[in-house]
Write a protein that holds these residues in place. Structure first.
Motif, PDB file in Angstrom:
ATOM      1  N   THR A   1       0.829  -1.206   0.000  1.00 21.79           N
ATOM      2  CA  THR A   1       0.000   0.000   0.000  1.00 21.79           C
ATOM      3  C   THR A   1       0.864   1.257   0.000  1.00 21.79           C
ATOM      4  N   SER A   2       2.104   1.131   0.440  1.00 16.68           N
ATOM      5  CA  SER A   2       3.011   2.277   0.493  1.00 16.68           C
ATOM      6  C   SER A   2       3.839   2.415  -0.775  1.00 16.68           C
ATOM      7  N   CYS A   3       4.166   1.302  -1.398  1.00 21.13           N
ATOM      8  CA  CYS A   3       5.090   1.305  -2.536  1.00 21.13           C
ATOM      9  C   CYS A   3       4.360   1.556  -3.839  1.00 21.13           C
ATOM     10  N   GLU A   4       4.936   2.389  -4.693  1.00 22.90           N
ATOM     11  CA  GLU A   4       4.312   2.692  -5.975  1.00 22.90           C
ATOM     12  C   GLU A   4       4.680   1.677  -7.051  1.00 22.90           C
ATOM     13  N   ARG A   5       5.600   0.750  -6.771  1.00 21.14           N
ATOM     14  CA  ARG A   5       6.036  -0.223  -7.767  1.00 21.14           C
ATOM     15  C   ARG A   5       5.910  -1.658  -7.266  1.00 21.14           C
ATOM     16  N   ARG A   6       5.007  -1.927  -6.343  1.00 20.81           N
ATOM     17  CA  ARG A   6       4.761  -3.290  -5.867  1.00 20.81           C
ATOM     18  C   ARG A   6       6.050  -3.957  -5.385  1.00 20.81           C
ATOM     19  N   ASN A   7       6.905  -3.178  -4.705  1.00 21.86           N
ATOM     20  CA  ASN A   7       8.163  -3.683  -4.137  1.00 21.86           C
ATOM     21  C   ASN A   7       9.110  -4.234  -5.209  1.00 21.86           C
ATOM     22  N   GLU A   8       9.121  -3.597  -6.360  1.00 22.23           N
ATOM     23  CA  GLU A   8      10.051  -3.953  -7.424  1.00 22.23           C
ATOM     24  C   GLU A   8      11.068  -2.835  -7.604  1.00 22.23           C
ATOM     25  N   PHE A   9      12.183  -3.132  -8.280  1.00 27.70           N
ATOM     26  CA  PHE A   9      13.236  -2.168  -8.577  1.00 27.70           C
ATOM     27  C   PHE A   9      13.829  -1.577  -7.288  1.00 27.70           C
ATOM     28  N   LEU A  10      14.455  -2.447  -6.523  1.00 30.77           N
ATOM     29  CA  LEU A  10      15.056  -2.047  -5.244  1.00 30.77           C
ATOM     30  C   LEU A  10      16.474  -2.593  -5.146  1.00 30.77           C
ATOM     31  N   ASP A  11      17.386  -1.802  -4.589  1.00 34.14           N
ATOM     32  CA  ASP A  11      18.761  -2.235  -4.375  1.00 34.14           C
ATOM     33  C   ASP A  11      19.434  -1.263  -3.407  1.00 34.14           C
ATOM     34  N   ARG A  12      19.647  -1.693  -2.160  1.00 29.61           N
ATOM     35  CA  ARG A  12      20.249  -0.787  -1.180  1.00 29.61           C
ATOM     36  C   ARG A  12      21.737  -0.570  -1.438  1.00 29.61           C
ATOM     37  N   ALA A  13      22.371  -1.412  -2.282  1.00 34.47           N
ATOM     38  CA  ALA A  13      23.779  -1.204  -2.620  1.00 34.47           C
ATOM     39  C   ALA A  13      23.989   0.084  -3.403  1.00 34.47           C
ATOM     40  N   LEU A  14      22.925   0.621  -4.005  1.00 33.00           N
ATOM     41  CA  LEU A  14      23.022   1.904  -4.697  1.00 33.00           C
ATOM     42  C   LEU A  14      22.894   3.066  -3.721  1.00 33.00           C
ATOM     43  N   VAL A  15      22.438   2.793  -2.507  1.00 33.89           N
ATOM     44  CA  VAL A  15      22.229   3.851  -1.518  1.00 33.89           C
ATOM     45  C   VAL A  15      23.429   3.949  -0.579  1.00 33.89           C
ATOM     46  N   VAL A  16      23.785   2.824   0.026  1.00 34.72           N
ATOM     47  CA  VAL A  16      24.890   2.786   0.988  1.00 34.72           C
ATOM     48  C   VAL A  16      25.749   1.560   0.708  1.00 34.72           C
ATOM     49  N   ALA A  17      26.943   1.560   1.264  1.00 33.51           N
ATOM     50  CA  ALA A  17      27.835   0.403   1.146  1.00 33.51           C
ATOM     51  C   ALA A  17      27.274  -0.749   1.984  1.00 33.51           C
ATOM     52  N   THR A  18      27.280  -1.948   1.415  1.00 35.73           N
ATOM     53  CA  THR A  18      26.810  -3.137   2.121  1.00 35.73           C
ATOM     54  C   THR A  18      28.007  -4.018   2.477  1.00 35.73           C
ATOM     55  N   VAL A  19      27.746  -5.161   3.129  1.00 34.33           N
ATOM     56  CA  VAL A  19      28.831  -6.065   3.499  1.00 34.33           C
ATOM     57  C   VAL A  19      29.486  -6.680   2.272  1.00 34.33           C
ATOM     58  N   GLU A  20      28.844  -6.604   1.129  1.00 36.90           N
ATOM     59  CA  GLU A  20      29.436  -7.114  -0.107  1.00 36.90           C
ATOM     60  C   GLU A  20      30.576  -6.227  -0.576  1.00 36.90           C
ATOM     61  N   GLY A  21      30.570  -4.961  -0.116  1.00 38.30           N
ATOM     62  CA  GLY A  21      31.662  -4.066  -0.465  1.00 38.30           C
ATOM     63  C   GLY A  21      31.150  -2.735  -0.975  1.00 38.30           C
ATOM     64  N   PRO A  22      31.957  -1.676  -0.832  1.00 43.80           N
ATOM     65  CA  PRO A  22      31.543  -0.344  -1.271  1.00 43.80           C
ATOM     66  C   PRO A  22      31.818  -0.132  -2.761  1.00 43.80           C
ATOM     67  N   GLY A  23      31.403   1.037  -3.234  1.00 43.11           N
ATOM     68  CA  GLY A  23      31.712   1.421  -4.602  1.00 43.11           C
ATOM     69  C   GLY A  23      30.544   1.979  -5.375  1.00 43.11           C
ATOM     70  N   ALA A  24      29.334   1.393  -5.238  1.00 43.19           N
ATOM     71  CA  ALA A  24      28.194   1.826  -6.036  1.00 43.19           C
ATOM     72  C   ALA A  24      27.251   2.740  -5.265  1.00 43.19           C
TER      73      ALA A  24
END
Length: 624
Positions: A593-616
C-alpha cells in the motif's frame, strides 16, 4: 413504519476506496451465501459527487480514446427510506455450483484394493437447482456453494467453464449425465481434482486446463457479464491478431483482478500561472511581440509589468511563441508537472488557507552538514495536499503498473468499466508530506563511476531476463534507470525510519519517486478521506529530516539476512528475483500500500555500502 415501506438493505457494503482498488467493476466477491460479480458503471445508481481534476481527466480521456471524461466518486447508499434505490448492482457468478454432500468415490463396494478414495460432490448448473438447492436421490434439498473454478482471458473477459465439454473432450459430447467433482487430499492440487460424468464414466483431471499455452478451454468468446448479458465483444489479441484462449482461474485467487488506476497530486501548475499572466495582457500588448528583447520594452508599461511580475522574459517569450505558432500546449507527464511545481518557488507554493488543496513551504537548509548539502537541493514541507485517484479499467492474471513517470501505456487496453464510458470512478484523499529534492549534478557525477555502471549492468540484465520470461516486448517495458532504483530504495528506508516517530504507521505513508529530466526527488505523504491524514506528523519529520536520513542509511548498511541479501545477483535464475538487487523482507520490502512499484526495482547497494563491499553507493560516508 409498515413493512412495505421499509427499504430493503443492500446485500453487502464496501468502502469507496475499496471499489477502486479491490472490488471494482468486473471483480468477483464472496458473500456469506453466494458469489457475485460487481456490475459495470452502467449498473451504478444514485447521485454521485463530481470530482474536478483536469490533469487527471485529460489523461484518462487519452487512454480511453474519448473526447471528454468526468470523474465521480462511487455512489453511497441513501439512508432516506423514501429515496430511490442507490448503490451498485451485482450479478450472481459463477452459475455452476457444488452440492454440499458427504460422499466418496469409488464407493466402498466398488473400491479396488489400495485404490485412492476421493471426496465427491455433484457439479450442477443453475438451471438444475430447485429453489436454489440440490434435490438428491431421497428428494431432500441440499445446500450448494459456487464452484471455485471459472475461465478468463488476459483481456479481462470471464465466463463459466463448459464442464460438459471439458469432461467429455472429443467423445460423447452430447452426453448430459450428472457431473461430479472428485477431490483428493486437501483439494488444493489440481492433479488431484477430477471432473467425472456419471452417465458415460468419462473422467478428466482439472490440471489439464493449467498447461501453459494450452487450448483445453477453447477460444475466448469475449463475455463481459459485469456489463450485462448483451455486452459480448470479439476477443482478438493485438499482438498475434488471433483469438485469445481461455485460462483456468480460481475465483478467490489474487490474480483474478488487478485494478488499473492513475493518481495525481492536485498541485498548482506553474505553467497555468504563466498562461494566466500572459492572457491578461496578450491581446493589448504582446500579440505582435517578435523576441524576448521586446518583452523588456513592454515591461515599462505599468499594466504589463504588474501582470508579468515574477516571470522571466525567456519564459514569457516561450509562451508567446507557442501561441503565435498555433502550437498545442505541450504535454507533460503526471509526475513532471508535480516536481516542476514543487521546485518552482524558493519559498512557498499554494495558499495557506483552510480550503486550499495544496500548500507547501521550503525549509531552510542551514542546519545540514556540508557533505549532505552537496547532495540535497531542497526540502519542502507540504502542509496540505490532495491526491485524486481514478480507475480506468482492470486486468486479470497480470498487473499492469504505471511507469516511473506515473503514466500508463496508452497502447495497453484494460478491460472496460462501461460499454460507452463517459465517466470513471475516482476518490480524493487529503493529507500532508515532505519532499526532498536531490541535486542533478550530484546524481550525474555518481552515474559516471565505474562501480555504479557495473552495478547497473547487473540490474539491467536481471530486468531483461524478467521481461523475456513474461513475454513483454522491449518497447513495452523499459529499464527505469539507476537514479530511480536508488531513490526508490532510499524512500523505503526513509519510510521505515520516519514511521518510528511521525505518528503514522509505515503502511499509511506512501511514496512518489521523481527521476526524470525535470529533477530528482522523493515525496513521502499520507492521506485519507477525512482529516486523519493531516495530523502534522510528516511536516514535523521534515523539520528534522536529516536525523531520520541518518537512521535510514544506518538501517540500509546491514540487513538481518546478510550476507545472503547483499550477495544476491539480479540475474540469478535459480532465485527468480530479477527486479531486486540487495533487497529482501529484512531491509527494503514494505507494505504494498506504500510502494508505488509493488516492491520492485530495489537495491540498497546503490544507496549505501553493504557487506558485499563499497563502490556503487550514492551516500559515501555521509554522517549527518
Amino acid at each position: 413504519m409498515s413493512k412495505s415501506n421499509k427499504k430493503r438493505p443492500p446485500s453487502g457494503e464496501i468502502r469507496q476506496s475499496q471499489i477502486l482498488s479491490t472490488f471494482g467493476p468486473g471483480a468477483m466477491v464472496d458473500l456469506p451465501d453466494h458469489s457475485i460479480l460487481i456490475g459495470g458503471l452502467n449498473h451504478w445508481h444514485g447521485d454521485k459527487k463530481r470530482i474536478y481534476e483536469d490533469r487527471l481527466a485529460d489523461r484518462v480521456a487519452d487512454i480511453l480514446e474519448v473526447k471528454d471524461i468526468a470523474l465521480y466518486a462511487p455512489p453511497v447508499d441513501e439512508q432516506d427510506p423514501k429515496a430511490s434505490r442507490t448503490g451498485i448492482t451485482a450479478f450472481a457468478f459463477p452459475t455452476w455450483f457444488v452440492a454440499q454432500v458427504e460422499e466418496t468415490w469409488p464407493k466402498t463396494n466398488e473400491k479396488a484394493l489400495n485404490a485412492k478414495v476421493y471426496r465427491t460432490r455433484p457439479l450442477l448448473p443453475w438451471g438444475s437447482l430447485v429453489q436454489g438447492k440440490y434435490l438428491n436421490a431421497e428428494r431432500k434439498k441440499v445446500s450448494v456453494v459456487p464452484v471455485r473454478f471459472v475461465q478468463a482471458c488476459v483481456k479481462g473477459h470471464i465466463s463459466d467453464i463448459n464442464w460438459y465439454r471439458f469432461v467429455h473432450e472429443k467423445s460423447q459430447t452430447s452426453c448430459r449425465g450428472q457431473l461430479w467433482l472428485d477431490e483428493g487430499g486437501s483439494g488444493n492440487d489440481f492433479a488431484d481434482i477430477f471432473v467425472r460424468c456419471e452417465g458415460c464414466i468419462a473422467r478428466r483431471q482439472l490440471s489439464d486446463a493449467t498447461v501453459p499455452n494450452g487450448k483445453v478451454l477453447r477460444e475466448c468468446d469475449g463475455h463481459r457479464p459485469w456489463l450485462g448479458p448483451k455486452a459480448q465483444e470479439l476477443c482478438i489479441s493485438e499482438v498475434t491478431g488471433k483469438p485469445e484462449y481461455n485460462r483456468l482461474l480460481v475465483r478467490s485467487a489474487s490474480n483474478a483482478y488487478f485494478s488499473q488506476v492513475l493518481s495525481v497530486i492536485s498541485l498548482p501548475d506553474s505553467d497555468a500561472a504563466l498562461q494566466n499572466a500572459v492572457n491578461s495582457v496578450y491581446d493589448d500588448f504582446l500579440k505582435e511581440t517578435e523576441s524576448s528583447d521586446q518583452i523588456k520594452y513592454e515591461r515599462k508599461k505599468q499594466k504589463v509589468a504588474a501582470a508579468l511580475f515574477g516571470f522571466s522574459d525567456e519564459a514569457v517569450w516561450a509562451e508567446i511563441h507557442r501561441r503565435q505558432g498555433g502550437q498545442d500546449k505541450q504535454y507533460k507527464g503526471i509526475k513532471q508537472v508535480e516536481i516542476e511545481t514543487l521546485l518552482s518557488s524558493p519559498f512557498e507554493v499554494g495558499e495557506d488557507v483552510p480550503e486550499s488543496d495544496f500548500y507547501a513551504r521550503a525549509r531552510k537548509l542551514d542546519r545540514i552538514k556540508p557533505k549532505l548539502l552537496s547532495l540535497i537541493e531542497s526540502i519542502v514541507l507540504v502542509h496540505r495536499l490532495k491526491e485524486v485517484t481514478a480507475q480506468i479499467g482492470f486486468t486479470r492474471f497480470e498487473a499492469i503498473m504505471p511507469d516511473i513517470d506515473g503514466d500508463l501505456d496508452i497502447q495497453v487496453r484494460p478491460a472496460a468499466l462501461d460499454i460507452e464510458p463517459t465517466w470513471v470512478p475516482a476518490i480524493e484523499n487529503r493529507g500532508e508530506g515532505v519532499f526532498i529534492a536531490f541535486r542533478k549534478t550530484a546524481i550525474d557525477n555518481w552515474l559516471k563511476r565505474d562501480a555504479v555502471q557495473q552495478r547497473g549492468k547487473k540490474l539491467a540484465k536481471g530486468f531483461d531476463i524478467w521481461r523475456k520470461q513474461k513475454g513483454i516486448a522491449p518497447e513495452k517495458a523499459k529499464f527505469p534507470g539507476l537514479p530511480y532504483i536508488m531513490l526508490h530504495s532510499l524512500s523505503h528506508l526513509l519510510i521505515a525510519a520516519v514511521s518510528l516517530e511521525c505518528g503514522y504507521a509505515a503502511s499509511s505513508i506512501r511514496e512518489r519517486i521523481y527521476a526524470g529530466e525535470s529533477g530528482y526527488g522523493i515525496l513521502l505523504y499520507t492521506g485519507s478521506p477525512g482529516s486523519e491524514g493531516t495530523l502534522g506528523g510528516l511536516v514535523q519529520v521534515g523539520n528534522r529530516i536529516e536525523s531520520h536520513l541518518d537512521v535510514a542509511l544506518e538501517m540500509g548498511r546491514l540487513c538481518s539476512n546478510d550476507p545472503v541479501c547483499a550477495q544476491h545477483q539480479p540475474d540469478a535464475e535459480q532465485e527468480d528475483r530479477f527486479l531486486h538487487g540487495a533487497a529482501c523482507h529484512g531491509c527494503l520490502l514494505i507494505a504494498e500500500t506504500s510502494c508505488e512499484r509493488r516492491n520492485e526495482f530495489l537495491d540498497r547497494a546503490l544507496v549505501v555500502a553493504t557487506v558485499e563491499g563499497p563502490g556503487a553507493e550514492f551516500f559515501e560516508d555521509v554522517r549527518v
